[in-house]
Scaffold this motif. Structure first.
Motif, PDB file in Angstrom:
ATOM      1  N   ILE A  79      -9.579  -6.000 -12.964  1.00  0.00           N
ATOM      2  CA  ILE A  79     -10.103  -5.866 -11.606  1.00  0.00           C
ATOM      3  C   ILE A  79      -9.750  -7.069 -10.722  1.00  0.00           C
ATOM      4  CG2 ILE A  79     -12.244  -5.791 -10.233  1.00  0.00           C
ATOM      5  CD1 ILE A  79     -13.445  -4.040 -12.440  1.00  0.00           C
ATOM      6  N   MET A  80      -9.957  -8.283 -11.237  1.00  0.00           N
ATOM      7  CA  MET A  80      -9.764  -9.476 -10.415  1.00  0.00           C
ATOM      8  C   MET A  80      -8.315  -9.665  -9.952  1.00  0.00           C
ATOM      9  SD  MET A  80     -11.798 -11.617  -9.016  1.00  0.00           S
ATOM     10  CE  MET A  80     -13.272 -11.605 -10.034  1.00  0.00           C
ATOM     11  N   PRO A  81      -7.309  -9.521 -10.841  1.00  0.00           N
ATOM     12  CA  PRO A  81      -5.914  -9.626 -10.367  1.00  0.00           C
ATOM     13  C   PRO A  81      -5.581  -8.562  -9.321  1.00  0.00           C
ATOM     14  CG  PRO A  81      -5.981  -9.783 -12.747  1.00  0.00           C
ATOM     15  CD  PRO A  81      -7.353  -9.374 -12.303  1.00  0.00           C
ATOM     16  N   ALA A  82      -6.137  -7.353  -9.494  1.00  0.00           N
ATOM     17  CA  ALA A  82      -5.895  -6.277  -8.532  1.00  0.00           C
ATOM     18  C   ALA A  82      -6.484  -6.622  -7.164  1.00  0.00           C
ATOM     19  CB  ALA A  82      -6.488  -4.964  -9.042  1.00  0.00           C
ATOM     20  N   ILE A  83      -7.660  -7.253  -7.163  1.00  0.00           N
ATOM     21  CA  ILE A  83      -8.299  -7.673  -5.907  1.00  0.00           C
ATOM     22  C   ILE A  83      -7.450  -8.733  -5.204  1.00  0.00           C
ATOM     23  CG2 ILE A  83     -10.281  -8.933  -4.950  1.00  0.00           C
ATOM     24  CD1 ILE A  83     -12.040  -7.523  -7.040  1.00  0.00           C
ATOM     25  N   ASN A  99      -1.665  -8.141   0.037  1.00  0.00           N
ATOM     26  CA  ASN A  99      -0.726  -7.062   0.357  1.00  0.00           C
ATOM     27  C   ASN A  99      -1.367  -5.821   0.968  1.00  0.00           C
ATOM     28  OD1 ASN A  99       2.045  -7.945  -0.905  1.00  0.00           O
ATOM     29  ND2 ASN A  99       0.480  -8.517  -2.388  1.00  0.00           N
ATOM     30  N   PHE A 100      -2.654  -5.926   1.333  1.00  0.00           N
ATOM     31  CA  PHE A 100      -3.335  -4.770   1.919  1.00  0.00           C
ATOM     32  C   PHE A 100      -2.665  -4.350   3.228  1.00  0.00           C
ATOM     33  CE2 PHE A 100      -6.912  -2.784   4.291  1.00  0.00           C
ATOM     34  CZ  PHE A 100      -7.146  -1.736   3.408  1.00  0.00           C
ATOM     35  N   ASN A 101      -2.492  -3.058   3.387  1.00  0.00           N
ATOM     36  CA  ASN A 101      -1.838  -2.489   4.575  1.00  0.00           C
ATOM     37  C   ASN A 101      -0.374  -2.902   4.726  1.00  0.00           C
ATOM     38  OD1 ASN A 101      -3.854  -0.837   5.551  1.00  0.00           O
ATOM     39  ND2 ASN A 101      -4.769  -2.407   6.862  1.00  0.00           N
ATOM     40  N   THR A 102       0.259  -3.243   3.603  1.00  0.00           N
ATOM     41  CA  THR A 102       1.697  -3.508   3.617  1.00  0.00           C
ATOM     42  C   THR A 102       2.381  -2.456   2.743  1.00  0.00           C
ATOM     43  OG1 THR A 102       1.821  -4.922   1.642  1.00  0.00           O
ATOM     44  CG2 THR A 102       1.182  -5.991   3.717  1.00  0.00           C
ATOM     45  N   LYS A 103       3.702  -2.403   2.840  1.00  0.00           N
ATOM     46  CA  LYS A 103       4.456  -1.433   2.041  1.00  0.00           C
ATOM     47  C   LYS A 103       4.604  -1.871   0.583  1.00  0.00           C
ATOM     48  CE  LYS A 103       8.827  -3.412   3.673  1.00  0.00           C
ATOM     49  NZ  LYS A 103      10.099  -3.135   4.385  1.00  0.00           N
ATOM     50  N   TYR A 104       3.994  -3.024   0.225  1.00  0.00           N
ATOM     51  CA  TYR A 104       4.109  -3.544  -1.134  1.00  0.00           C
ATOM     52  C   TYR A 104       2.876  -3.249  -1.991  1.00  0.00           C
ATOM     53  CZ  TYR A 104       7.393  -6.258   1.667  1.00  0.00           C
ATOM     54  OH  TYR A 104       8.377  -6.631   2.558  1.00  0.00           O
ATOM     55  N   LEU A 156       2.773 -14.294  -3.999  1.00  0.00           N
ATOM     56  CA  LEU A 156       1.413 -14.820  -4.145  1.00  0.00           C
ATOM     57  C   LEU A 156       0.505 -13.831  -4.871  1.00  0.00           C
ATOM     58  CD1 LEU A 156       0.926 -16.472  -0.631  1.00  0.00           C
ATOM     59  CD2 LEU A 156       1.119 -17.653  -2.829  1.00  0.00           C
ATOM     60  N   GLY A 157       0.687 -12.539  -4.580  1.00  0.00           N
ATOM     61  CA  GLY A 157      -0.133 -11.516  -5.232  1.00  0.00           C
ATOM     62  C   GLY A 157       0.068 -11.487  -6.734  1.00  0.00           C
TER      63      GLY A 157
END
Length: 385
Positions: free
Chosen positions: A102-106, A112-117, A287-288
């Motif tokens: 969960i934490m890495p996904a967050i 990258n929220f709202n990006t094409k990645y 970074l993600g």
């Protein structure tokens, strides 16, 4: 040969596994960035065992199913008879692993929220089980033996979650007929073995091959077959001194440690370091992945493990200090080959983005290995492990 001698031999070859793993990794990286790279790619990607099934597929999909079978049998043994024999004990690594997903996904989503990645959200959630166990083997003489089972349980659950998410997020089509055949094979194997008290290793291996084929054809990652098969293999015997589970582990442990794990590393770490790739072009992806694995994994595992223990949801093993669990959380941040596999699926068709992801994963994994090694050395000198 008695059980003590078998276990002794298994322990003796574990350091050899670590050495072979390191050699295989270094060799693969060197070959892939030299004029032998064409030979390497032809060997694994253009050499076919059968039609549309390359040597690379054979290593990753078939041989690693044996790895997961043995891991599943070890965990099953602990669940039924030893350190994971109660719900609270067994749930401790499971809940910790969920936190490590969960934490890495967050963290990846934050960047990258709202990006094409965003399709790459599953890249930092994975643990490279082979490399994680390899690091444990390297320092096993300094670590509590119980740590191996916690790490193994954590990594297997982690990879199972990854496989399920890959199926849900990235699989465009799952063949229901083959999935039904796989479940039917598993059910029939279990019923026949119990009804007729079958303990033949050959019987379970033949059923395992059929199970593997149906899982592979249905579109789910075929290593899942190893875990599923381990569930129906008896861990007690009414005819012999030892169970079928024991004999399978006895016969395949050497093959697994000396051949399968190093070969898996050699087949999957041949990353071409392309100097033309610009990491700054995709800062949020870098970074993600980097922070997701390096910080998200340990933070998620430690937070969920501590809170579940604090609120009495689970029982932390008495012989594992929190410093040891912290070491496992660091080792689990080695995403490496599993993360590379997910990146290829997530960014399918985008060669540049896959290349960037591979470099990110490589940097992160080596950083994780160095940090884990330094912490083990430091904790050992301070006598807190």
């Amino acid at each position: 040969m008695n059980k003590r001698r078998i276990i002794s031999f298994h322990i003796e070859i574990e350091p050899l596994t670590s050495v072979l793993l390191i050699i295989a990794t270094v060799l693969a990286l060197y070959i892939s960035n030299s004029h032998y790279s064409t030979w390497y790619n032809n060997l694994f990607f253009n050499t076919y065992i059968v039609k549309n099934f390359s040597l690379h597929n054979f290593v990753n999909d078939f041989l690693m199913s044996i790895f997961f079978l043995l891991a599943g049998l070890e965990i099953k043994e602990e669940v039924l008879h030893d350190s994971l024999s109660s719900f609270k004990k067994a749930s401790f690594p499971i809940i910790a692993s969920i936190g490590g997903v969960i934490m890495p996904a967050i963290i990846f989503t934050y960047f990258n929220f709202n990006t094409k990645y965003m399709n790459g959200v599953c890249i930092p959630i994975s643990t490279d089980i082979a490399f994680s166990i390899g690091i444990y083997f390297l320092f096993s003489k300094y670590l509590n033996p119980s740590l191996k089972m916690f790490l193994l349980s954590l990594a297997v659950v982690d990879d199972l979650i990854s496989i399920i998410l890959i199926g849900l997020v990235y699989s465009h089509k799952i063949n229901i007929l083959y999935l039904f055949c796989a479940l039917l094979t598993l059910l029939v194997t279990n019923i026949i073995s119990k009804k007729y008290k079958i303990e033949s290793i050959l019987f379970f291996l033949i059923c395992g091959v059929f199970l593997w084929y149906f899982i592979h054809m249905c579109g789910i990652h075929s290593t899942l077959s190893g875990i599923l098969l381990s569930i129906v293999i008896p861990s007690k015997s009414s005819k012999k001194n030892y169970s079928p589970s024991f004999y399978i582990r006895k016969y395949f442990n050497k093959i697994n440690n000396i051949i399968i794990i190093p070969l898996f590393a050699f087949a999957n770490t041949g990353i071409t370091i392309d100097s033309s790739l610009n990491l700054l072009k995709y800062p949020t992806v870098f970074l993600g992945i980097y922070l997701g694995l390096l910080i998200g994994k340990p933070l998620g595992i430690m937070t969920f493990a501590y809170l579940s223990s604090l609120f009495k949801i689970t029982n932390k093993p008495n012989d594992l200090r929190w410093t040891l669990i912290f070491l496992v959380s660091l080792i689990s941040s080695i995403g490496f080959t599993m993360s590379i596999f997910v990146s290829e699926v997530a960014f399918y068709g985008n060669t540049e983005l896959i290349g960037i992801s591979r470099i990110c994963i490589l940097i992160t994994s080596f950083t994780s290995i160095i940090i884990s090694s330094l912490f083990i050395k430091t904790f050992r000198e301070l006598h807190i492990i």
